[in-house]
Design an enzyme around this catalytic site. Structure first.
Site, PDB file in Angstrom:
ATOM      1  N   ASN A  20       0.826  -1.213   0.000  1.00  0.00           N
ATOM      2  CA  ASN A  20       0.000   0.000   0.000  1.00  0.00           C
ATOM      3  C   ASN A  20       0.859   1.262   0.000  1.00  0.00           C
ATOM      4  O   ASN A  20       0.559   2.214  -0.720  1.00  0.00           O
ATOM      5  CB  ASN A  20      -0.948  -0.002   1.211  1.00  0.00           C
ATOM      6  CG  ASN A  20      -2.155  -0.867   0.962  1.00  0.00           C
ATOM      7  OD1 ASN A  20      -3.068  -0.485   0.238  1.00  0.00           O
ATOM      8  ND2 ASN A  20      -2.149  -2.066   1.531  1.00  0.00           N
ATOM      9  N   ARG A  73       7.103   3.101  22.884  1.00  0.00           N
ATOM     10  CA  ARG A  73       6.100   3.936  22.205  1.00  0.00           C
ATOM     11  C   ARG A  73       6.297   5.439  22.420  1.00  0.00           C
ATOM     12  O   ARG A  73       6.185   6.217  21.483  1.00  0.00           O
ATOM     13  CB  ARG A  73       4.687   3.529  22.643  1.00  0.00           C
ATOM     14  CG  ARG A  73       3.626   4.291  21.882  1.00  0.00           C
ATOM     15  CD  ARG A  73       2.283   3.631  21.951  1.00  0.00           C
ATOM     16  NE  ARG A  73       1.657   3.788  23.249  1.00  0.00           N
ATOM     17  CZ  ARG A  73       0.457   3.274  23.559  1.00  0.00           C
ATOM     18  NH1 ARG A  73      -0.208   2.575  22.663  1.00  0.00           N
ATOM     19  NH2 ARG A  73      -0.061   3.441  24.744  1.00  0.00           N
ATOM     20  N   MET A 117       1.697  -1.613  12.069  1.00  0.00           N
ATOM     21  CA  MET A 117       1.145  -2.673  12.921  1.00  0.00           C
ATOM     22  C   MET A 117       1.186  -2.375  14.421  1.00  0.00           C
ATOM     23  O   MET A 117       1.013  -3.283  15.229  1.00  0.00           O
ATOM     24  CB  MET A 117       1.869  -3.999  12.631  1.00  0.00           C
ATOM     25  CG  MET A 117       1.724  -4.468  11.187  1.00  0.00           C
ATOM     26  SD  MET A 117       0.006  -4.563  10.624  1.00  0.00           S
ATOM     27  CE  MET A 117      -0.522  -6.012  11.511  1.00  0.00           C
ATOM     28  N   LEU A 173      -1.023   3.451  18.280  1.00  0.00           N
ATOM     29  CA  LEU A 173      -0.556   4.749  18.775  1.00  0.00           C
ATOM     30  C   LEU A 173      -1.306   5.087  20.068  1.00  0.00           C
ATOM     31  O   LEU A 173      -2.453   4.675  20.258  1.00  0.00           O
ATOM     32  CB  LEU A 173      -0.813   5.826  17.710  1.00  0.00           C
ATOM     33  CG  LEU A 173      -0.025   5.618  16.409  1.00  0.00           C
ATOM     34  CD1 LEU A 173      -0.602   6.454  15.279  1.00  0.00           C
ATOM     35  CD2 LEU A 173       1.461   5.935  16.620  1.00  0.00           C
ATOM     36  N   ASN A 209      -6.290   5.280   8.274  1.00  0.00           N
ATOM     37  CA  ASN A 209      -5.826   3.881   8.223  1.00  0.00           C
ATOM     38  C   ASN A 209      -6.641   3.097   7.191  1.00  0.00           C
ATOM     39  O   ASN A 209      -7.775   3.465   6.868  1.00  0.00           O
ATOM     40  CB  ASN A 209      -6.026   3.238   9.609  1.00  0.00           C
ATOM     41  CG  ASN A 209      -5.496   1.816   9.670  1.00  0.00           C
ATOM     42  OD1 ASN A 209      -4.401   1.518   9.167  1.00  0.00           O
ATOM     43  ND2 ASN A 209      -6.267   0.920  10.260  1.00  0.00           N
ATOM     44  N   HIS A 257      -8.017  -0.855   6.544  1.00  0.00           N
ATOM     45  CA  HIS A 257      -8.190  -2.143   7.222  1.00  0.00           C
ATOM     46  C   HIS A 257      -8.819  -3.137   6.248  1.00  0.00           C
ATOM     47  O   HIS A 257      -9.782  -2.800   5.554  1.00  0.00           O
ATOM     48  CB  HIS A 257      -9.090  -1.966   8.453  1.00  0.00           C
ATOM     49  CG  HIS A 257      -9.241  -3.222   9.236  1.00  0.00           C
ATOM     50  ND1 HIS A 257      -8.263  -3.688  10.092  1.00  0.00           N
ATOM     51  CD2 HIS A 257     -10.235  -4.143   9.264  1.00  0.00           C
ATOM     52  CE1 HIS A 257      -8.668  -4.827  10.620  1.00  0.00           C
ATOM     53  NE2 HIS A 257      -9.847  -5.134  10.134  1.00  0.00           N
ATOM     54  N   ASP A 307      -9.363   0.283  15.076  1.00  0.00           N
ATOM     55  CA  ASP A 307     -10.232  -0.089  13.948  1.00  0.00           C
ATOM     56  C   ASP A 307     -11.683   0.362  14.147  1.00  0.00           C
ATOM     57  O   ASP A 307     -12.624  -0.348  13.777  1.00  0.00           O
ATOM     58  CB  ASP A 307     -10.192  -1.617  13.709  1.00  0.00           C
ATOM     59  CG  ASP A 307      -8.806  -2.104  13.313  1.00  0.00           C
ATOM     60  OD1 ASP A 307      -8.042  -1.305  12.738  1.00  0.00           O
ATOM     61  OD2 ASP A 307      -8.486  -3.272  13.581  1.00  0.00           O
ATOM     62  N   GLU A 314      -7.653  -2.747  -1.990  1.00  0.00           N
ATOM     63  CA  GLU A 314      -6.944  -1.740  -1.180  1.00  0.00           C
ATOM     64  C   GLU A 314      -6.203  -0.750  -2.074  1.00  0.00           C
ATOM     65  O   GLU A 314      -6.286   0.465  -1.879  1.00  0.00           O
ATOM     66  CB  GLU A 314      -5.924  -2.423  -0.262  1.00  0.00           C
ATOM     67  CG  GLU A 314      -6.543  -3.198   0.867  1.00  0.00           C
ATOM     68  CD  GLU A 314      -5.516  -3.765   1.821  1.00  0.00           C
ATOM     69  OE1 GLU A 314      -5.828  -3.839   3.002  1.00  0.00           O
ATOM     70  OE2 GLU A 314      -4.406  -4.147   1.386  1.00  0.00           O
TER      71      GLU A 314
END
Ligand code: GRF
Length: 192
Positions: free
Chosen positions: A8, A64, A89, A92, A106, A108, A144, A173
Site C-alpha cells: 500500500n 512507544r 502494525m 498509537l 488507516n 483495514h 479499527d 486496497e
C-alpha cells in the site's frame, strides 16, 4: 507509516510521488517504519530514492513514547498535515491520536466493524462470510473503530482460497486507498 511488506505504501508513493501529476495537491513528505528490516524500507529506497525514510524502533510498548516523540519531530520538521497508516502494525497512544483528530488515516482489510484486529482477511474467510472488503477510516483511540471514509466490497466466491481472497482484498486496497485519501483531504472533515 508502514511496518511490513509495503504494497500500500508503494502504491501511494507511485501515485502521489513518483507519478505525481499537477492535478493532485497531495505530497508525500516522508516514510516512517517502526521495523528496521521491514521490506517496505528497501522498496521505498529503490522506487523513490529522494524520499526521506525514517526507521524509529517501536516493538514493545516501552518504546512507544520515544517513537511518538520522534514522530512529532518529523511531523514538525516536514510540516506534515496527515499521517497515513499503510500496514502500520502498532497502536498509537490515546494522547498522540488526540493531538491529530481527523488527520490520521488507516486502511483495514475488512468491512468494519466486522473483523477488527489482526488477520482480518483470514477471519472473514474462516467465518464463511460471502462478502468482505476494505475500509478506509480515521484513526481514533479505539482500534479499527474511527469514522469511516470509504469502503469497497469484495465478494468471496465458493472457489476462493485464502490466498486468492488475500490477493483480491489487496487489489481493492490499492484501488481505493488513494481515492479515499484524496476524498478525505479535499473534504478535510469526516465523511459519514
Ligand atoms: C493491508 O492489508 C492493510 O489493510 C493492513 O495491513 C496490510 C498491509 O499490507 N492494515 P502492505 O504492507 O501494504 O502490503
Amino acid at each position: 507509516m508502514a511496518s511490513g511488506n509495503g504494497s500500500n505504501a508503494l502504491n501511494l508513493i507511485n501515485i502521489f510521488y513518483v507519478g505525481k501529476t499537477g492535478s493532485s495537491s497531495i505530497n508525500i513528505s516522508a516514510v516512517i517504519s517502526n521495523v528496521g528490516d521491514a521490506p517496505v524500507i528497501d522498496k521505498v529506497k529503490k522506487t523513490a530514492p529522494n524520499l526521506p525514510v525514517f526507521t524509529i524502533p517501536f516493538g514493545s510498548l516501552s518504546e512507544r513514547q520515544v517513537f511518538e516523540n520522534k514522530l512529532e519531530n518529523i511531523i514538525d520538521k516536514y510540516k506534515i498535515k496527515y499521517i497515513i497508516l499503510a500496514g502500520f502494525m502498532k497502536i498509537l497512544s490515546k494522547e498522540f491520536v488526540s493531538k491529530f483528530p481527523f488527520k490520521i488515516i488507516n486502511i483495514h482489510p475488512s468491512l468494519l466493524p466486522a473483523f477488527k484486529g489482526r488477520d482480518a482477511i483470514k477471519s472473514a474467510f474462516e467465518y464463511g462470510v460471502k462478502y468482505t472488503g476494505v475500509t478506509v477510516h480515521y484513526v481514533t483511540h479505539e482500534v479499527d473503530a474511527g469514522p469511516i471514509i470509504y469502503q469497497e466490497i469484495v465478494k468471496i466466491e465458493d472457489y476462493d482460497t485464502l490466498e486468492s481472497l488475500e490477493a483480491k482484498v489487496h487489489i481493492a486496497e490499492h484501488k481505493i486507498y488513494p481515492a479515499a485519501i484524496e476524498l478525505a483531504m479535499n473534504a478535510d472533515k469526516p465523511q459519514r
